[in-house]
Design a protein around this motif. Sequence first.
Motif: not given
Length: 688
Positions: A444-447, A534-536, A434-436
């Motif tokens: 950007v958040i990755e799972v 991908s989020l603001p 789990l990365a940001a």
Amino acid sequence: MDALESIKATFFQECEELLADLEAGLLALQAGEGDDETVNAVFRAVHSVKGGAGAFGLEALVRFAHTFETTLDKVRSGSLKADEHTLKVLLRATDVLADLVQAAKTDAVVQPHRTAESAEDLEALWAPTPGVANAGSAPNADEWGFTPVMALAPSLASRWIISFRPSADTYVKGNDPARLLRELERLGACETVVDTTALPSLAELAPEEAYLGWRVALTTEADEAAIREVFDFVAADCGLDIAPEAPAFAPIPMVEPPTPAKETPEPVMESKEHAAEPKQSAKATASSAQTTIRVDLERVDRLIDLVGELVINQAMLAQRVGESDTSRSSHVQLALESLEQLTREIQDSVMAIRAQPVKSVFQRMPRLVREIAASTGKQVRLVTEGEGTEVDKTVIERLSDPITHMLRNAIDHGLEDPETRIAAGKPAEGVVRLAALHRSGRIVIEVADDGRGINRARVRELAVERGLIAPDLPLTDDEIDNLIFLPGFSTAREVSDLSGRGVGMDVVKRSIQALGGRISISSRVGQGSTFTLSLPLTLAVLDGMVVSVGPQTLIAPLATIVETLQPKDSEVHGLGATGSLLAVRGAFVPLIDIGVALGWRETAIAPSNGVVLLVESEVGGRAALLVDGIQGQRQVVIKSLEANFQRVDGIAAATILGDGRVALILDIDAIVGARRGETLEPRLAKAS
């Protein structure tokens, strides 16, 4: 809310932080990254929870925390080894402690057998012999949950004389000497005398001053360090003396508390006076020096709304001054430029108040992973990265559910069971990451998991069975992967507590889209899958490029723009019946006429008659957006179009310009993603 309830609410807020620190410390020890200070930190976390709970009479919480604390104290002293089994028991106890805190907060009830089982597991670590009494069980705990005074064998116990005199600051910070005395009783038999020699007459008594002191004769097996631990959080604010037994009870000498820094000419001497304190005490003193306040979130929201209106009014004022043809060197223009700069600084400062690290969300996930791993019988290790990445609180609050669901899917569907992994040449333990990170002005958040990957044949088969696609519909690998986002789709063969009810990734996708974000998948068979959000960074303000498209004024997010350029006709090349490519420094990128893409005109304008925005998107890489002209750059206040009107494809939100008109904010990812080819939804619609 009365004063007591307000203090109690603050206690529960602090408990959330303490529990997060507790879990983080235990996970660090489990990963082999902890040290003695980590052990001390987790002990202090439980100690603080117990102390606060005792002040409010939360008996069940105090009793369990006492057993937990006793176990951690044995780890700290070295009599209990922090091996894998011990840490698993401690982590499960952390979950129970969190449930007890939540139950105390909401007046709920935690299942007694669950608390009892965890307490027994803790005691079994250091008192494995049945029938042996131990301090952790507290069979005759008093109303505060602490063990009564114990009779210690004289041959094993030492006698200490403890004198302490709290200062006014001790009480201001919420500390209670009665709690300290009860903690001393936990260490052994106490004889306590109160010293009133400094107490003035009633006429001279100042309500905010401290006059009482205490002298305690303590018979205990504990050493001096354990006794000082009781005063860990107050040592800097009271006169304290701990020594072996004195011959008689003499009057308590007046021990002056440390002089406040503002009254001493050499502040450095203050820190030197405490140089001999234990390491953890020095750290606690340093952290207490950091000044923070707790503010109701509604007040911050109101402040942000007002600053947003300030930005709009400043833009309107600039518009009016610009229309009046005022000389740029005039005093009005110079003052306006200063106002604009000041408004920007205020905007940035206010937004920084709401910015929070994603750590608050990430810290909830290790417990979730443990529970899912236990229910599925899989071995899972969670790796987190970028916990310090900051994002607006409104975004953070709505991240928890999507991340929770994706982690469940990664473990339940993505990871194989240990036997299958070993047969495939993999370690029995699966890894979920789990990365940001920040990228192009967005978070950007990755799972990601190292599991089996998406079985595309099975996904397509299920989609056909459920009537979601036609059997003869040709789909690319990416389009097959995206089938899992369709409503009602599930790969679970049977309904369980984790999955199989047909409500899944489509809900995640809608949640992310509601935040103005996008979700994408990357999967390799046998190697795992990665879900990328991908989020603001914020839902309040945006730096944008103001552009014209026909009669419309639009805003392109500045963070997505690489450069602007004026294309030549020779640099434009046709692609298919209606597509175009633009040659940029030896590479070809899709050329998209915004007016055509949004349906405002049927034919594209000549590229040489417009301006190109070279943008970088999350879904389609680089693309060239053709607009009629550029008006300038501006910071705008984001207004939800969906909440005030309806969702519009290609449009992320709206804003109010300086002249009072409404301008639409482009959704770059949606526009570029649609240009890569027909989107999946229209193709599915045609197929049905």
